[in-house]
Design an enzyme around this catalytic site. Structure first.
Site, PDB file in Angstrom:
ATOM      1  N   GLY A  58       0.815  -1.223   0.000  1.00 56.82           N
ATOM      2  CA  GLY A  58       0.000   0.000   0.000  1.00 56.82           C
ATOM      3  C   GLY A  58       0.843   1.265   0.000  1.00 56.82           C
ATOM      4  O   GLY A  58       0.538   2.235  -0.693  1.00 56.82           O
ATOM      5  N   THR A  59       1.908   1.252   0.773  1.00 56.54           N
ATOM      6  CA  THR A  59       2.759   2.446   0.850  1.00 56.54           C
ATOM      7  C   THR A  59       3.332   2.762  -0.533  1.00 56.54           C
ATOM      8  O   THR A  59       3.326   3.926  -0.971  1.00 56.54           O
ATOM      9  CB  THR A  59       3.917   2.211   1.850  1.00 56.54           C
ATOM     10  OG1 THR A  59       3.340   1.906   3.132  1.00 56.54           O
ATOM     11  CG2 THR A  59       4.817   3.416   1.961  1.00 56.54           C
ATOM     12  N   ASN A 131      -7.587   4.444   8.772  1.00 54.85           N
ATOM     13  CA  ASN A 131      -7.011   3.265   9.410  1.00 54.85           C
ATOM     14  C   ASN A 131      -7.088   3.307  10.924  1.00 54.85           C
ATOM     15  O   ASN A 131      -7.026   2.279  11.571  1.00 54.85           O
ATOM     16  CB  ASN A 131      -5.554   3.088   8.976  1.00 54.85           C
ATOM     17  CG  ASN A 131      -4.755   4.355   9.086  1.00 54.85           C
ATOM     18  OD1 ASN A 131      -5.064   5.341   8.424  1.00 54.85           O
ATOM     19  ND2 ASN A 131      -3.749   4.354   9.926  1.00 54.85           N
ATOM     20  N   THR A 219      11.199  -7.734 -11.153  1.00 55.23           N
ATOM     21  CA  THR A 219      10.615  -9.060 -11.359  1.00 55.23           C
ATOM     22  C   THR A 219       9.355  -9.216 -10.506  1.00 55.23           C
ATOM     23  O   THR A 219       9.354  -8.853  -9.331  1.00 55.23           O
ATOM     24  CB  THR A 219      11.649 -10.145 -10.975  1.00 55.23           C
ATOM     25  OG1 THR A 219      12.795  -9.966 -11.804  1.00 55.23           O
ATOM     26  CG2 THR A 219      11.093 -11.542 -11.158  1.00 55.23           C
ATOM     27  N   CYS A 307       4.531   6.911  19.841  1.00 57.19           N
ATOM     28  CA  CYS A 307       5.539   7.282  20.822  1.00 57.19           C
ATOM     29  C   CYS A 307       6.815   7.662  20.088  1.00 57.19           C
ATOM     30  O   CYS A 307       7.437   6.830  19.450  1.00 57.19           O
ATOM     31  CB  CYS A 307       5.797   6.097  21.744  1.00 57.19           C
ATOM     32  SG  CYS A 307       6.844   6.498  23.126  1.00 57.19           S
TER      33      CYS A 307
HETATM   34  N1  PLP Z   1      -2.751   3.245   3.883  1.00 54.90           N
HETATM   35  C1  PLP Z   1      -3.505   2.852   4.907  1.00 54.90           C
HETATM   36  C2  PLP Z   1      -4.827   3.510   5.151  1.00 54.90           C
HETATM   37  C3  PLP Z   1      -3.072   1.824   5.759  1.00 54.90           C
HETATM   38  O1  PLP Z   1      -3.815   1.452   6.799  1.00 54.90           O
HETATM   39  C4  PLP Z   1      -1.823   1.218   5.499  1.00 54.90           C
HETATM   40  C5  PLP Z   1      -1.291   0.134   6.358  1.00 54.90           C
HETATM   41  O2  PLP Z   1      -1.391   0.123   7.534  1.00 54.90           O
HETATM   42  C6  PLP Z   1      -1.079   1.658   4.390  1.00 54.90           C
HETATM   43  C7  PLP Z   1      -1.581   2.665   3.611  1.00 54.90           C
HETATM   44  C8  PLP Z   1       0.246   1.054   4.052  1.00 54.90           C
HETATM   45  O3  PLP Z   1       0.108  -0.187   3.444  1.00 54.90           O
HETATM   46  P1  PLP Z   1       1.328  -1.230   3.460  1.00 54.90           P
HETATM   47  O4  PLP Z   1       1.437  -1.683   4.884  1.00 54.90           O
HETATM   48  O5  PLP Z   1       0.905  -2.330   2.548  1.00 54.90           O
HETATM   49  O6  PLP Z   1       2.542  -0.536   2.987  1.00 54.90           O
END
Ligand code: PLP
Length: 362
Positions: A58-59, A131, A219, A307
């Site tokens: 996701g990041t 999140n 890859t 923290c």
């Molecule tokens: N965006 C949101 C809303 C998330 O909750 C998270 C993960 O906790 C991420 C992005 C990041 O995803 P990843 O952990 O796959 O890099």
């Protein structure tokens, strides 16, 4: 991980270990699996297969969306004040970031959006579900306002938390870029996807062999991608029933704690939250201490605070919502998922009040 995902990935770690970019039969087999996984992911997100870019999570998907769009057209970014750091820090690192405030429930203030939008804006990024507090954001409305006031801007939505619970395609509307991450819906860690709508351009951040139509080289993580697709399919197929079951468990947990623990408050409007999120605050209690006691009791929770260098700060999400600092420092996030049982909820219903009263007695 979901059993379907584990089962799907195992052959690609053993006898089917081909590289999909190669030319021989073993590679072709891997290519076929990759293509099928892409079709599944596309279907589940109501996208075209060519719009799906596989990433390392996701990041990375968020970074590719924002930095990739900025590399095509530089300009200010607008993002909500409650974004995950994968979006917030990326926008801030790019410079010239405008923050869209949220109300006391964590919902973006659409009245304030027009003053942040103008034709120079390059990227607008608002998450579909938060999140930390689980709040669902009005992404369709964000898209509509952006089209009107910053017509050249692209709209990105981080749907990482939303996907397990919500019909992402319906709620993201015509967003240009949509990020998901496999480990949030029973797939492996380190694999995700970015939907890049046809006609929308992102420049690659990772250069190399030109995989993923030159949008993300490297890859392919075939096993991870195949597992993500299997987890996605299982999530979509079981979503309605699972959401109903988990929502009932979450409501019992939240209502039970609100009724039995004095000085306990719920964060955000429950009617507008994803089903697996239970976020509460406890007056006069410090999250970090609460987590230690809960851990010992077998309840694995997280706090709403981070923290840093010894100082405990309330999270940027709670701060943006205007939750008073003293209250925010007593935050507790209990997340429920497909494997959460009634017994788990019963355990939390007894462990949390016991831990809170122990801490209050000092
Ligand atoms: N965006 C949101 C809303 C998330 O909750 C998270 C993960 O906790 C991420 C992005 C990041 O995803 P990843 O952990 O796959 O890099």
């Amino acid at each position: 991980m979901r059993p379907e995902a584990v089962e799907a990935m195992l052959p690609f770690l053993t006898e089917r270990f081909g590289n999909p970019s190669g030319a021989h039969a073993v590679s072709r087999e891997a290519r076929k699996a990759l293509d099928e996984a892409r079709d599944t992911v596309a279907q589940c997100l109501e996208a075209r297969p060519a719009e799906v870019v596989f990433t390392g999570g996701g990041t990375e998907a968020d970074n590719l969306a924002i930095l990739g769009a900025l590399a095509v057209r530089r300009g200010p970014t607008v993002c909500s004040a409650v974004e995950h750091h994968a979006v917030l820090h990326t926008c801030q690192a790019a410079g010239d970031n405008r923050l869209l405030p949220v109300d006391g429930n964590g919902v973006v203030d659409l009245q304030r959006l027009p003053e942040l939008l103008d034709p120079s804006v390059s990227v607008v990024s608002v998450m579909l579900a938060n999140n930390e507090v689980g709040v669902i954001e009005p992404v369709r409305e964000v898209v509509a306002l952006t089209r009107e006031l910053a017509p050249e801007a692209v709209v990105h939505t981080d749907a990482v938390q939303a996907f397990p619970w919500l019909d992402v395609a319906a709620l993201a509307g015509a967003a240009d870029l949509v990020a998901v991450s496999a480990h949030k819906f029973g797939g492996p860690k380190g694999v995700g996807a970015l939907v890049v709508r046809q006609g929308v351009q992102v420049r690659p951040m990772i250069h190399g062999g030109g995989q993923e139509r030159d949008r993300r080289s490297g890859t392919h993580n075939v096993a991870g991608i195949v597992a993500m697709a299997a987890a996605m399919r299982a999530t979509v197929d079981g979503r309605a029933a699972e959401v109903a079951r988990i929502r009932a468990l979450r409501d019992r947990l939240a209502d039970g704690l609100l009724a039995t623990v004095p000085g306990c408050a719920e964060t955000g409007d429950r009617a507008n939250k994803i089903a697996g999120n239970c976020h509460l605050t406890f007056d006069g209690v410090e999250s970090e201490e609460l987590l230690v006691l809960l851990d010992a009791a077998g309840v694995y929770a997280s706090a709403g605070s981070a923290c840093a260098s010894g100082a405990v700060d309330p999270s940027h999400v709670m701060a943006a919502m205007g939750v008073p600092r003293a209250r925010a420092l007593g935050a507790l996030r209990l997340s429920l998922g497909p494997r959460t049982t009634e017994a788990d909820v019963e355990l939390a219903l007894s462990a949390v009040p016991a831990a809170v009263s122990r801490l209050r007695q000092g």
